[in-house]
Scaffold this motif. Structure first.
Motif, short mmCIF file in Angstrom:
data_model
loop_
_atom_site.label_atom_id
_atom_site.label_comp_id
_atom_site.label_asym_id
_atom_site.label_seq_id
_atom_site.Cartn_x
_atom_site.Cartn_y
_atom_site.Cartn_z
N GLU A 1 38.12 38.38 66.00
CA GLU A 1 38.37 38.18 67.17
C GLU A 1 38.44 39.57 67.98
O GLU A 1 39.17 40.56 67.57
CB GLU A 1 39.74 37.53 67.42
CG GLU A 1 39.84 35.92 67.04
CD GLU A 1 39.00 35.09 67.82
OE1 GLU A 1 38.93 35.30 68.78
OE2 GLU A 1 38.65 34.04 67.14
N SER A 2 37.86 39.96 69.24
CA SER A 2 37.84 41.12 69.87
C SER A 2 39.23 41.43 70.12
O SER A 2 40.00 40.45 70.70
CB SER A 2 37.03 40.91 71.18
OG SER A 2 37.01 42.13 71.85
N ASN B 1 30.76 38.57 52.95
CA ASN B 1 30.20 38.80 54.32
C ASN B 1 30.49 40.20 54.96
O ASN B 1 30.40 40.18 55.94
CB ASN B 1 30.43 37.51 55.42
CG ASN B 1 31.84 37.55 55.53
OD1 ASN B 1 32.81 37.98 54.96
ND2 ASN B 1 32.29 36.86 56.71
N ARG C 1 28.95 41.36 57.85
CA ARG C 1 29.17 40.81 59.16
C ARG C 1 30.11 39.96 59.15
O ARG C 1 30.21 38.85 59.09
CB ARG C 1 27.77 40.20 59.50
CG ARG C 1 27.64 39.62 61.08
CD ARG C 1 26.22 39.00 61.11
NE ARG C 1 26.09 38.14 62.18
CZ ARG C 1 26.30 38.64 63.33
NH1 ARG C 1 26.17 39.71 63.62
NH2 ARG C 1 26.10 37.90 64.53
N PRO D 1 33.47 38.32 60.66
CA PRO D 1 33.93 37.70 61.98
C PRO D 1 35.34 38.14 62.50
O PRO D 1 36.07 38.17 61.48
CB PRO D 1 33.84 36.32 61.97
CG PRO D 1 33.73 35.92 60.36
CD PRO D 1 33.29 37.15 59.79
N GLN E 1 34.84 36.00 69.94
CA GLN E 1 34.56 36.42 68.58
C GLN E 1 33.47 37.25 68.26
O GLN E 1 32.53 37.07 69.13
CB GLN E 1 34.43 35.13 67.70
CG GLN E 1 34.27 35.43 66.37
CD GLN E 1 34.39 34.23 65.47
OE1 GLN E 1 33.89 33.34 65.88
NE2 GLN E 1 35.35 34.24 64.40
N THR E 2 33.37 38.12 67.68
CA THR E 2 32.42 39.26 67.39
C THR E 2 32.15 39.52 65.89
O THR E 2 33.04 38.81 65.17
CB THR E 2 32.41 40.46 68.39
OG1 THR E 2 31.28 41.26 68.18
CG2 THR E 2 33.75 41.13 68.05
N HIS E 3 31.94 40.44 65.48
CA HIS E 3 31.70 40.94 64.10
C HIS E 3 31.69 42.49 63.91
O HIS E 3 31.53 43.31 64.91
CB HIS E 3 30.26 40.58 63.41
CG HIS E 3 30.01 39.04 63.59
ND1 HIS E 3 29.36 38.54 64.79
CD2 HIS E 3 30.36 38.12 62.51
CE1 HIS E 3 29.35 37.13 64.50
NE2 HIS E 3 29.86 36.97 63.23
N GLY F 1 34.42 44.98 68.23
CA GLY F 1 33.10 44.47 67.65
C GLY F 1 32.01 44.98 67.61
O GLY F 1 32.03 46.17 68.32
#
Length: 78
Positions: free
Chosen positions: A28-29, A21, A24, A26, A3-5, A65
């Motif tokens: 899943e790559s 948000n 940022r 969130p 998981q990244t952003h 991400g």
């Protein structure tokens, strides 16, 4: 999957779909733009122009991400 952003900017008629948000979001790559829109309840048929880090892309484009994603709806007028 990791998981990244991403940073998400929705323009014009898509702006009401902007999540709180958006700076940022969130992800899943490896997720596609189309799947991301589905997860955020944004109608993919309203996504006409998609830019990832300033480069025109498609719904099938995958996100790793850290990207800046901008999405524009179809433009009408003349």
């Amino acid at each position: 999957m990791k998981q990244t952003h991403i940073q998400l900017k929705l323009f014009a008629g898509l702006a009401p779909f902007t999540p709180e948000n958006a700076d940022r979001v969130p992800i899943e790559s490896g997720v596609s733009v189309e799947k991301l829109l589905l997860q955020l309840n944004i109608p993919s048929e309203k996504a006409h122009l998609i830019f990832i880090n300033g480069v025109k892309c498609s719904l099938a484009s995958q996100l790793k991400g850290g990207e800046r994603v901008g999405i524009f709806p179809p433009v009408a007028g003349g």
